[in-house]
Design a protein around this motif. Structure first.
Motif, PDB file in Angstrom:
ATOM      1  N   ILE A  75      10.453 -11.352 -10.853  1.00  0.00           N
ATOM      2  CA  ILE A  75      11.361 -12.481 -11.109  1.00  0.00           C
ATOM      3  C   ILE A  75      10.894 -13.711 -10.339  1.00  0.00           C
ATOM      4  CG2 ILE A  75      13.706 -13.341 -10.694  1.00  0.00           C
ATOM      5  CD1 ILE A  75      14.717 -10.486 -11.222  1.00  0.00           C
ATOM      6  N   GLN A  76      10.496 -13.503  -9.073  1.00  0.00           N
ATOM      7  CA  GLN A  76      10.044 -14.634  -8.252  1.00  0.00           C
ATOM      8  C   GLN A  76       8.729 -15.208  -8.763  1.00  0.00           C
ATOM      9  OE1 GLN A  76      10.595 -13.999  -3.874  1.00  0.00           O
ATOM     10  NE2 GLN A  76      11.451 -12.027  -4.512  1.00  0.00           N
ATOM     11  N   LEU A  77       7.812 -14.330  -9.165  1.00  0.00           N
ATOM     12  CA  LEU A  77       6.515 -14.803  -9.650  1.00  0.00           C
ATOM     13  C   LEU A  77       6.657 -15.573 -10.965  1.00  0.00           C
ATOM     14  CD1 LEU A  77       4.297 -11.688  -8.838  1.00  0.00           C
ATOM     15  CD2 LEU A  77       4.017 -13.983  -7.867  1.00  0.00           C
ATOM     16  N   ARG A  78       7.548 -15.124 -11.852  1.00  0.00           N
ATOM     17  CA  ARG A  78       7.731 -15.783 -13.141  1.00  0.00           C
ATOM     18  C   ARG A  78       8.416 -17.135 -13.024  1.00  0.00           C
ATOM     19  NH1 ARG A  78       9.390  -9.970 -15.751  1.00  0.00           N
ATOM     20  NH2 ARG A  78       7.235  -9.275 -16.223  1.00  0.00           N
ATOM     21  N   LYS A  79       9.016 -17.411 -11.877  1.00  0.00           N
ATOM     22  CA  LYS A  79       9.631 -18.718 -11.648  1.00  0.00           C
ATOM     23  C   LYS A  79       8.627 -19.731 -11.090  1.00  0.00           C
ATOM     24  CE  LYS A  79      14.541 -17.711 -11.016  1.00  0.00           C
ATOM     25  NZ  LYS A  79      15.720 -17.948 -10.156  1.00  0.00           N
ATOM     26  N   LYS A  80       7.448 -19.246 -10.714  1.00  0.00           N
ATOM     27  CA  LYS A  80       6.429 -20.127 -10.147  1.00  0.00           C
ATOM     28  C   LYS A  80       5.598 -20.782 -11.251  1.00  0.00           C
ATOM     29  CE  LYS A  80       5.665 -17.742  -5.727  1.00  0.00           C
ATOM     30  NZ  LYS A  80       5.540 -18.888  -4.813  1.00  0.00           N
ATOM     31  N   ASP A  81       4.846 -21.823 -10.880  1.00  0.00           N
ATOM     32  CA  ASP A  81       3.884 -22.421 -11.809  1.00  0.00           C
ATOM     33  C   ASP A  81       2.819 -21.376 -12.140  1.00  0.00           C
ATOM     34  OD1 ASP A  81       5.224 -24.815 -11.707  1.00  0.00           O
ATOM     35  OD2 ASP A  81       4.022 -25.583 -10.037  1.00  0.00           O
ATOM     36  N   GLN A  82       2.574 -21.191 -13.436  1.00  0.00           N
ATOM     37  CA  GLN A  82       1.704 -20.101 -13.865  1.00  0.00           C
ATOM     38  C   GLN A  82       0.229 -20.494 -13.791  1.00  0.00           C
ATOM     39  OE1 GLN A  82       2.889 -16.886 -14.596  1.00  0.00           O
ATOM     40  NE2 GLN A  82       4.641 -17.898 -13.618  1.00  0.00           N
TER      41      GLN A  82
END
Length: 489
Positions: A205-212
């Protein structure tokens, strides 16, 4: 058929006074004020001298005539026999020598540390839920989910359990798909990762909220498919599986390490500030140590003088009926309780000073330098033998009391340690070994951390003859993981 026989038993029973002393002895300084206030509220025959002086007139109490005591024939009943003078004491209660003068500089310790007012973790989630346009049913489902989160921010309960709770407690009949849909809404709230059902989902969840960017995408792949290898630090396997070099993997690992595995902790509010108030102070004056007792451990207590006046009035009363005698018995009981409490407080002070003084002299070199390597092996029996008290008494003092030194504030228990025999025959404290272990691990190459076998060899080279399992035991006691989990890229 009836039989009579004699049986001899050896029993050890504690008097109420001894039980009270034991309970007071293990009370830390920070809680002593509360305990004394409870006793003052419960027993009107006990007074706090500092408060009494504020309310009394300036003139002194007149000296009491000895003839005012209970010497009349009418008061010779065994149930009424006592001397009021036994319950009185001088206002100056500092019975200790100048070496144990009590520290009066406690103004800073009395100040409360202000805590900023802010919403709790659950209040913050509720506030965010109010901002989302939801139907009444969906809103109540959201409230049920938020109320089911644990303190770390995870949803540990099964969806079926939430559905049952909604049905039985709120008369709401919901499908699993509806609950999962609202759960996704809550997982979009701050802090990122809240509402996850396990660690993997929390990190994703945290990674998917970051700039990809490329590093974040690779970090997502590691968490999604290779989380077990990552947690066990099997970096060689990760490099082969992901086809990346050590430098690139290091960036990916650092990206994952930035994530918060417990999102609920970040918004947790400490409701009460934990404050350690030292019971003792040790100061170093040109190589001479001085021990002082915190003044909070020496409250100014006395038996109420108004209760003395009650007895004087009773003594002068010509006719003593049953009700009056019952009232006097009640007052006597309160006076006894007050006297026992004052004696227990004084005994507590003497025991604390006696114990700490023995510890200070036993570990004199350590208190001069503050170096753990100067700590001598010391067990409870060593101090108990020195002060002529039971081991359990020393244990009660050591487990709950703190001493402030020039190099920090420490629990007395931390000065006790077992002995380890060196090859030379000299006995040293196991804390010395732990200190060396900590230094060795702190200086190790994190790419090739030292295994327990290697640490054992290093210690043996320095003369410490201990087994590998003992090294592992000390390492675990210091919360240091095994070599594989200390490995870094």
């Amino acid at each position: 058929m009836l039989r009579q026989n004699f049986q001899q038993k050896l029993l050890q029973k504690l008097s109420p006074q001894q039980i009270q002393f034991i309970k007071l002895l293990q009370v830390p300084t920070v809680s002593l004020d509360t305990r004394i206030k409870e006793e003052l509220e419960d027993n009107p025959a006990l007074e706090d001298l500092s408060l009494a002086n504020m309310n009394e007139p300036a003139e002194e109490y007149p000296d009491k005539d000895p003839d005012d005591n209970f010497n009349s024939e009418d008061s010779q009943d065994s149930s009424d026999e006592f001397n009021v003078d036994d319950y009185l004491q001088d206002d100056n209660i500092n019975d200790f020598g100048s070496k144990y003068e009590q520290n009066g500089d406690d103004d800073e310790e009395r100040k409360e540390i202000p805590i900023a007012v802010q919403n709790s973790f659950f209040e913050s989630l509720q506030a965010q839920l109010h901002l989302v346009p939801l139907s009444d049913k969906d809103f109540r489902i959201g409230q049920q989910i938020i109320g089911s989160l644990d303190d770390d921010g995870y949803l540990r309960r099964q969806i079926t359990s939430l559905i049952d709770d909604l049905a039985f407690s709120q008369n709401i009949f919901a499908e699993a798909e509806e609950v999962l849909e609202i759960l996704k809404v809550i997982q979009s709230f701050d802090p990122a990762g809240v509402g996850a059902r396990d660690l993997q989902e929390c990190l994703l969840i945290q990674l998917r909220k970051k700039d990809q960017n490329p590093i974040v995408r690779k970090a997502t792949r590691v968490v999604e498919h290779f989380l077990e290898e990552f947690t066990k630090k099997h970096y060689d396997k990760l490099e082969r599986s992901l086809n990346m070099d050590s430098e690139e993997l290091k960036e990916v690992v650092n990206e994952i390490l930035k994530l918060n595995p417990k999102p609920g902790d970040s918004n947790a509010v400490t409701t009460k500030q934990l404050q350690i108030i030292p019971d003792f102070h040790i100061s170093n004056n040109d190589g001479i140590l001085f021990l002082t007792l915190n003044s909070k451990n020496a409250p100014e207590l006395r038996v109420s003088r108004s209760y003395q006046d009650m007895f004087e009035h009773y003594d002068k009363t010509a006719q003593k009926d049953k009700k009056l005698k019952e009232a006097v018995q009640f007052v006597k009981q309160k006076l006894d309780s007050a006297k026992w409490f004052i004696d227990a407080i004084k005994q507590r002070q003497q025991t604390l000073l006696k114990t700490m003084n023995a510890i200070m002299h036993y570990q004199y070199e350590y208190f001069l330098s503050g170096d753990d390597k100067n700590l001598k092996p010391m067990i409870l029996k060593d101090i108990a033998d020195r002060i002529g008290m039971d081991i359990s008494t020393v244990s009660r003092v050591a487990n709950s009391k703190y001493v402030q030194t020039e190099f920090g504030t420490f629990l007395l228990k931390s000065f006790f340690s077992e002995a380890i025999q060196m090859e030379s025959g000299e006995e040293v404290s196991n804390k010395e070994v732990k200190k060396i272990l900590e230094e060795c691990i702190g200086k190790e190459d994190k790419r090739r951390p030292l295994a327990d076998e290697k640490l054992t060899e290093i210690l043996k080279e320095q003369g410490y003859n201990i087994a590998r399992r003992t090294v592992a035991k000390y390492r675990e006691a210091m919360n240091i993981p095994v070599a594989r989990l200390r490995k870094e890229l």
